[in-house]
Design an enzyme around this catalytic site. Structure first.
Site, PDB file in Angstrom:
ATOM      1  N   ASP A 185      53.333  84.086 -35.943  1.00  0.00           N
ATOM      2  CA  ASP A 185      53.363  82.523 -35.286  1.00  0.00           C
ATOM      3  C   ASP A 185      53.075  81.520 -36.492  1.00  0.00           C
ATOM      4  O   ASP A 185      53.784  80.461 -36.816  1.00  0.00           O
ATOM      5  CB  ASP A 185      52.627  82.237 -34.321  1.00  0.00           C
ATOM      6  CG  ASP A 185      53.015  82.737 -32.924  1.00  0.00           C
ATOM      7  OD1 ASP A 185      54.373  83.056 -32.664  1.00  0.00           O
ATOM      8  OD2 ASP A 185      52.170  83.039 -32.075  1.00  0.00           O
TER       9      ASP A 185
ATOM     10  N   LYS B  27      48.016  88.880 -26.424  1.00  0.00           N
ATOM     11  CA  LYS B  27      47.836  88.686 -27.812  1.00  0.00           C
ATOM     12  C   LYS B  27      46.654  89.126 -28.491  1.00  0.00           C
ATOM     13  O   LYS B  27      46.633  89.547 -29.482  1.00  0.00           O
ATOM     14  CB  LYS B  27      48.068  87.274 -28.398  1.00  0.00           C
ATOM     15  CG  LYS B  27      49.808  87.026 -28.174  1.00  0.00           C
ATOM     16  CD  LYS B  27      49.908  85.668 -28.916  1.00  0.00           C
ATOM     17  CE  LYS B  27      51.206  84.949 -28.418  1.00  0.00           C
ATOM     18  NZ  LYS B  27      51.665  83.712 -29.231  1.00  0.00           N
TER      19      LYS B  27
HETATM   20  P1  NDP Z   1      46.804  78.470 -25.292  1.00  0.00           P
HETATM   21  O1  NDP Z   1      46.687  78.403 -23.743  1.00  0.00           O
HETATM   22  O2  NDP Z   1      46.021  79.657 -26.144  1.00  0.00           O
HETATM   23  O3  NDP Z   1      46.142  76.962 -25.681  1.00  0.00           O
HETATM   24  C1  NDP Z   1      46.614  75.755 -25.367  1.00  0.00           C
HETATM   25  C2  NDP Z   1      45.866  74.486 -25.922  1.00  0.00           C
HETATM   26  O4  NDP Z   1      46.150  73.571 -25.294  1.00  0.00           O
HETATM   27  C3  NDP Z   1      44.368  74.592 -25.691  1.00  0.00           C
HETATM   28  O5  NDP Z   1      43.799  73.935 -27.057  1.00  0.00           O
HETATM   29  C4  NDP Z   1      44.218  73.595 -24.595  1.00  0.00           C
HETATM   30  O6  NDP Z   1      43.107  72.964 -24.525  1.00  0.00           O
HETATM   31  C5  NDP Z   1      45.353  72.705 -24.889  1.00  0.00           C
HETATM   32  N1  NDP Z   1      46.034  71.819 -23.759  1.00  0.00           N
HETATM   33  C6  NDP Z   1      46.665  72.203 -22.899  1.00  0.00           C
HETATM   34  N2  NDP Z   1      46.863  71.408 -22.055  1.00  0.00           N
HETATM   35  C7  NDP Z   1      46.298  70.121 -22.369  1.00  0.00           C
HETATM   36  C8  NDP Z   1      46.072  68.923 -21.842  1.00  0.00           C
HETATM   37  N3  NDP Z   1      46.708  68.417 -20.580  1.00  0.00           N
HETATM   38  N4  NDP Z   1      45.290  67.955 -22.650  1.00  0.00           N
HETATM   39  C9  NDP Z   1      44.735  68.370 -23.703  1.00  0.00           C
HETATM   40  N5  NDP Z   1      44.689  69.953 -24.169  1.00  0.00           N
HETATM   41  C10 NDP Z   1      45.348  70.585 -23.628  1.00  0.00           C
HETATM   42  O7  NDP Z   1      48.415  78.445 -25.614  1.00  0.00           O
HETATM   43  P2  NDP Z   1      49.013  78.872 -27.022  1.00  0.00           P
HETATM   44  O8  NDP Z   1      48.176  78.301 -28.025  1.00  0.00           O
HETATM   45  O9  NDP Z   1      49.491  80.002 -27.194  1.00  0.00           O
HETATM   46  O10 NDP Z   1      50.349  77.880 -27.056  1.00  0.00           O
HETATM   47  C11 NDP Z   1      50.351  76.339 -27.034  1.00  0.00           C
HETATM   48  C12 NDP Z   1      51.862  75.941 -27.096  1.00  0.00           C
HETATM   49  O11 NDP Z   1      52.318  76.418 -28.289  1.00  0.00           O
HETATM   50  C13 NDP Z   1      52.608  76.439 -25.873  1.00  0.00           C
HETATM   51  O12 NDP Z   1      53.333  75.192 -25.435  1.00  0.00           O
HETATM   52  C14 NDP Z   1      53.305  77.533 -26.461  1.00  0.00           C
HETATM   53  O13 NDP Z   1      54.812  77.469 -26.006  1.00  0.00           O
HETATM   54  C15 NDP Z   1      53.660  76.865 -28.007  1.00  0.00           C
HETATM   55  N6  NDP Z   1      53.934  77.943 -28.844  1.00  0.00           N
HETATM   56  C16 NDP Z   1      54.918  77.579 -29.876  1.00  0.00           C
HETATM   57  C17 NDP Z   1      55.378  78.538 -30.860  1.00  0.00           C
HETATM   58  C18 NDP Z   1      56.742  78.341 -31.386  1.00  0.00           C
HETATM   59  O14 NDP Z   1      57.022  79.419 -32.093  1.00  0.00           O
HETATM   60  N7  NDP Z   1      57.236  77.166 -31.402  1.00  0.00           N
HETATM   61  C19 NDP Z   1      54.642  79.821 -30.671  1.00  0.00           C
HETATM   62  C20 NDP Z   1      53.466  79.839 -30.041  1.00  0.00           C
HETATM   63  C21 NDP Z   1      53.194  79.042 -29.206  1.00  0.00           C
HETATM   64  P3  NDP Z   1      41.736  73.657 -23.942  1.00  0.00           P
HETATM   65  O15 NDP Z   1      41.207  74.591 -25.009  1.00  0.00           O
HETATM   66  O16 NDP Z   1      40.834  72.306 -23.755  1.00  0.00           O
HETATM   67  O17 NDP Z   1      42.227  74.299 -22.639  1.00  0.00           O
END
Ligand code: NDP
Length: 287
Positions: free
Chosen positions: A108, A72
């Site tokens: 999104d 992306k």
């Molecule tokens: P990214 O990898 O860019 O970001 C993930 C985020 O989740 C980070 O802030 C990360 O924190 C946090 N995170 C992950 N695991 C944990 C944990 N165990 N404890 C605390 N924080 C955690 O992913 P995206 O933002 O692209 O996607 C996030 C979710 O959104 C996904 O599940 C995806 O499927 C969903 N999504 C849904 C959409 C929809 O249309 N419904 C569209 C786009 C995404 P840190 O920075 O500390 O690693």
């Protein structure tokens, strides 16, 4: 006699890994509903091959493409035009090819806003928002909320660098007031919060028994609680509903971001009901 035309118009998604991306199901349902000879292809593209893949998009005269993890951000360097909100986010999930031009958009956050405003009748203007997470989904959602007039956004994130970077972006480039809160223990939701959003991947299949660590007793009746996880019954939302919150699942966001992409590509209104039903069917079948 009408000249035969066996050529389908092509769109799709580039990702790695990409096999579990369900977008094909809803886009193909939309093409069938409107009787369009279009195909949506789910294509595995390694990070080092993205440039060649974007060239392929031109060579095959595809109408456009979706980008998912990890492309992306990287894709920006291969585009001719990037729409202002996508440029602000620094991420593109939908590319439209218009003749020789590749145009980048991000649907999104717009999908999230449509589920919030149109379906749940929540006006984001003047609201105080708490968002858990600072990744791609959180960036897209907070930029759109800020542009729609949210007053204040607190970003609660585990890793400081990502949390602070998003906070700076919002404060510098949008009118909203943003602050970063390190996520260490169970986070207590401030009582003046209007909208709480889980934008982390916590609760995503197969980890359906997990929920974000917050003080659930700090939720109050009337708060709007949203999840990005595209299933209707995450533990997070179940708990929030028990505490009297109005809940919004990530399914609407998923369908609407696809519907907006469909319209950008075809110029037609998306058959949202067909897309929604196709996704629900596939989720129920695979549950
Ligand atoms: P990214 O990898 O860019 O970001 C993930 C985020 O989740 C980070 O802030 C990360 O924190 C946090 N995170 C992950 N695991 C944990 C944990 N165990 N404890 C605390 N924080 C955690 O992913 P995206 O933002 O692209 O996607 C996030 C979710 O959104 C996904 O599940 C995806 O499927 C969903 N999504 C849904 C959409 C929809 O249309 N419904 C569209 C786009 C995404 P840190 O920075 O500390 O690693």
């Amino acid at each position: 006699m009408v000249n035969p035309n066996y050529k389908a118009e092509l769109v799709g998604v580039f990702g790695h890994p990409v096999a579990e991306n369900p977008t094909v199901v809803m886009q193909e349902a939309a093409f069938q509903a409107l009787n369009l000879n279009w195909r949506y292809l789910t294509i595995e593209v390694l990070p080092e091959d993205l440039g060649a893949a974007m060239q392929g998009l031109r060579a095959f005269q595809m109408r456009g493409i979706n980008l998912t993890i990890p492309h992306k951000v990287e894709v920006l360097k291969y585009l001719d035009v990037v729409k202002p909100d996508a440029a602000l986010m620094g991420a593109v999930n939908t590319v439209v090819r218009k003749d020789d031009l590749l145009i980048g958009e991000n649907t999104d956050g717009k999908g999230f806003m449509r589920a919030l405003v149109q379906d749940a009748h929540v006006d984001p203007k003047g609201t105080s928002v708490v968002i858990l997470g600072a990744g791609g989904a959180a960036r897209a959602i907070t930029v759109e909320l800020a542009l729609a007039g949210a007053r204040q956004i607190s970003i609660v994130n585990r890793s400081e660098d990502r949390g602070k970077a998003l906070c700076e972006l919002l404060n510098e480039k949008t009118p909203v007031q943003a602050d970063y809160i390190p996520w260490v223990d169970a986070y207590k939701i401030p009582q003046d919060t209007d909208i709480l959003i889980n934008a982390t991947s916590i609760g995503l299949y197969p980890n359906v028994d997990q929920k974000p660590e917050i003080e659930y007793d700090s939720l109050r009746e009337g708060m709007v609680v949203c999840d990005v996880i595209p299933t209707s019954n995450t533990l997070f939302l179940t708990e929030a509903e028990k505490h009297g919150a109005k809940i919004i699942s990530g399914l609407g966001m998923l369908v609407y971001q696809g519907a907006i992409g469909f319209t950008l590509w075809t110029g037609l209104e998306a058959p949202v009901e067909s897309m929604y039903r196709a996704l629900l069917d596939t989720f129920n079948t695979n549950a």
